[in-house]
Motif scaffolding. Structure first.
Motif, PDB file in Angstrom:
ATOM      1  N   CYS A 353       1.373  -1.273   0.157  1.00 15.21           N
ATOM      2  CA  CYS A 353       0.023  -0.167  -0.087  1.00 15.21           C
ATOM      3  C   CYS A 353       1.267   1.129  -0.021  1.00 15.21           C
ATOM      4  N   TYR A 354       0.388   2.651  -0.227  1.00 14.68           N
ATOM      5  CA  TYR A 354       0.636   3.172  -0.001  1.00 14.68           C
ATOM      6  C   TYR A 354       0.648   3.733   1.340  1.00 14.68           C
ATOM      7  N   ALA A 355       1.188   4.677   2.099  1.00 16.70           N
ATOM      8  CA  ALA A 355       0.802   5.160   3.296  1.00 16.70           C
ATOM      9  C   ALA A 355       0.319   6.280   3.314  1.00 16.70           C
ATOM     10  N   GLU A 363       3.600   8.048   9.271  1.00 16.48           N
ATOM     11  CA  GLU A 363       4.462   8.208  10.429  1.00 16.48           C
ATOM     12  C   GLU A 363       4.066   6.950  10.701  1.00 16.48           C
ATOM     13  N   PHE A 364       3.240   6.468  10.194  1.00 18.73           N
ATOM     14  CA  PHE A 364       3.194   4.620  11.386  1.00 18.73           C
ATOM     15  C   PHE A 364       4.078   3.957  11.038  1.00 18.73           C
ATOM     16  N   LEU A 369       0.208   0.462  10.238  1.00 14.07           N
ATOM     17  CA  LEU A 369      -0.451   0.316   8.994  1.00 14.07           C
ATOM     18  C   LEU A 369      -1.436  -0.893   8.885  1.00 14.07           C
ATOM     19  N   LYS A 370      -0.407  -2.029   9.424  1.00 19.69           N
ATOM     20  CA  LYS A 370      -1.861  -3.472   9.972  1.00 19.69           C
ATOM     21  C   LYS A 370      -3.105  -3.241   9.803  1.00 19.69           C
ATOM     22  N   GLN A 371      -3.042  -2.524  11.252  1.00 18.73           N
ATOM     23  CA  GLN A 371      -4.107  -2.168  12.058  1.00 18.73           C
ATOM     24  C   GLN A 371      -5.309  -1.625  11.227  1.00 18.73           C
ATOM     25  N   LYS A 372      -5.013  -0.868  10.742  1.00 20.14           N
ATOM     26  CA  LYS A 372      -5.916   0.299   9.648  1.00 20.14           C
ATOM     27  C   LYS A 372      -6.007  -0.705   8.545  1.00 20.14           C
ATOM     28  N   GLY A 373      -5.697  -1.493   8.384  1.00 17.46           N
ATOM     29  CA  GLY A 373      -5.960  -2.286   6.632  1.00 17.46           C
ATOM     30  C   GLY A 373      -4.974  -2.264   5.884  1.00 17.46           C
ATOM     31  N   GLY A 374      -3.931  -1.459   5.746  1.00 17.88           N
ATOM     32  CA  GLY A 374      -2.385  -1.707   5.199  1.00 17.88           C
ATOM     33  C   GLY A 374      -1.757  -2.227   4.729  1.00 17.88           C
ATOM     34  N   ASN A 375      -1.777  -2.911   3.525  1.00 22.67           N
ATOM     35  CA  ASN A 375      -1.380  -3.965   2.579  1.00 22.67           C
ATOM     36  C   ASN A 375       0.233  -3.429   3.094  1.00 22.67           C
ATOM     37  N   GLN A 376       1.013  -5.255   3.097  1.00 19.71           N
ATOM     38  CA  GLN A 376       2.776  -5.100   3.205  1.00 19.71           C
ATOM     39  C   GLN A 376       3.477  -5.741   2.429  1.00 19.71           C
ATOM     40  N   SER A 377       4.078  -5.915   1.571  1.00 21.90           N
ATOM     41  CA  SER A 377       4.804  -6.145   1.006  1.00 21.90           C
ATOM     42  C   SER A 377       6.040  -5.972  -0.262  1.00 21.90           C
TER      43      SER A 377
END
Length: 411
Positions: A353-355, A363-364, A369-377
């Motif tokens: 995702c784009y932060a 700033e996360f 970010l994961k807790q907000k739903g943002g994906n990491q890869s």
């Protein structure tokens, strides 16, 4: 340079890339990456960068023949390595305030005859090594921009029935038109276009939807949006305060989906060119955000290898809305280049995702970010799933349904 490429058009593209795209500031350094075929454009960009007061312009080039030499003659261990020292240096430059410009123009099918397993290994090694350079871009810490050059290999893929020189000239004309460079004042063209995109962004942010519902041939998808998501599009300020236009061309408004709240089926509406392969007729099924089933009529092995890159590769990190009437869509041309093809259709992106599309996201920590739903890869791969047969509704937090797109157009 091809005799069919208008040097004035190339120069105007370079000037807009510097002034409107990256919006280079006096004293700011510029790091450029480009295929060797785009040397003429890089030279023109360099001239306009120094006219704008650049500190140091540093280009890095890739060459098709040298890339192929690695696959044809490199030892097996070579494909699990990438020049981390180079990416660390770029990252240090961005941390020190340098701007970033990437020029796309490679032959999209350059690696078509190479071992897919080696391609996948090298792609993964490069993605891991590139994190120091990519993190400041993904986090929008610095002003950056991507533009295109009609390289001979790419032009021949788009216009296979034309001689190479003519194909390059034709593709340059398409790039010029799609990049809104026509008329007396291309900078004003971009200001007007950005205002139109901003109106869409403002409306979507005011709606604050909890999800988007997609309906169309082969598509029945409920796509949740990340907590605190922000719609963006057109020119935006980077964290260093410089307003830049990251993509030239661009027709999209985009935000962050919720990586764990996507359910249903999606059918791609255009082929995806990825790592030397064309993946056609993609169909996937999501459960709780993850792709649990994926098929394709061509390139299915490449697609499934991509989905296994890491834990986040089978989830999505971006959702973008593009009207079917966009100039790139109406051209009827498949560009085999994401910079263009993603601006012909609504699309989603597998992976990172784009932060900055989540409130406070820059700033996360990754966990926040994961807790907000943002994906990491380590990947970010866009593929197209919009057409004039796809409808999109916004779902409000109270469950109301608001038309967003009908028949591929803004409702």
């Amino acid at each position: 340079m091809s005799s069919h490429i208008d040097p004035d058009k190339l120069d105007r593209l370079a000037e807009v890339a510097v002034r409107t795209g990256v919006n280079l500031q006096p004293g700011q350094d510029l790091v450029i990456t480009a295929p060797m075929a785009a040397l003429d454009l890089v030279r023109r960009i360099t001239v306009h960068a120094y006219k704008a007061g650049a500190g140091i312009v540093t280009p890095f080039f890739a060459d098709d023949e040298m890339t192929l030499a690695r696959y044809e003659h490199g030892h097996d261990h070579s494909f699990d390595r990438a020049p981390d020292w180079l990416f660390e240096g770029m990252g240090a430059a961005f941390k020190a305030g340098a701007a970033r410009m990437a020029i796309k123009g490679d032959d999209p099918m350059l690696l078509a005859a190479q071992d897919p397993e080696k391609i996948a290994r090298l792609s993964k090694a490069t993605s891991i090594a590139a994190k120091p350079a990519m993190d400041p871009i993904v986090g929008f810490e610095v002003n950056w921009n991507i533009v295109a050059y009609p390289g001979p290999g790419w032009a021949s893929r788009v216009f296979p029935d034309l001689p190479v020189d003519e194909a390059q000239g034709r593709l340059m004309d398409m790039i010029y038109a799609a990049s809104r460079l026509e008329g007396d004042d291309p900078v004003a063209n971009w200001a007007k276009h950005t205002a139109n995109l901003r109106a869409r962004v403002d409306w979507l942010n005011a709606q604050n939807f909890s999800a988007l519902k997609y309906t169309g041939p082969g598509t029945d998808l409920m796509l949740g949006l990340a907590d605190g998501h922000i719609w963006k599009g057109g020119a935006s300020p980077a964290l260093n305060g410089v307003v830049c236009q990251p993509n030239i061309p661009t027709e999209e408004v985009f935000t962050c989906p919720h990586a764990y709240k996507v359910d249903g089926t999606v059918a791609a509406t255009k082929p995806l060119a990825h790592q030397g392969s064309v993946i056609e007729d993609i169909q996937v099924r999501f459960e709780a955000g993850r792709i649990v089933e994926a098929t394709a009529s061509k390139g299915a092995d490449v697609l499934n290898a991509l989905l296994k890159t890491d834990d986040g590769a089978s989830r999505i990190g971006e959702v973008a809305l593009v009207p079917h009437s966009s100039p790139i869509s109406q051209s009827g041309i498949l560009f085999y280049n994401t910079l263009f093809d993603e601006n012909a259709s609504c699309h989603i992106a597998l992976g990172q995702c784009y932060a900055d599309t989540i409130t406070g996201g820059s700033e996360f920590s990754p966990e926040e970010l994961k807790q907000k739903g943002g994906n990491q890869s380590i990947i970010h791969v866009d593929w197209m799933m919009g057409s004039d047969a796809v409808d999109i509704d916004g779902i409000t937090k109270t469950g109301d349904v608001v038309p967003v797109m009908r028949g591929g157009e803004w409702a």
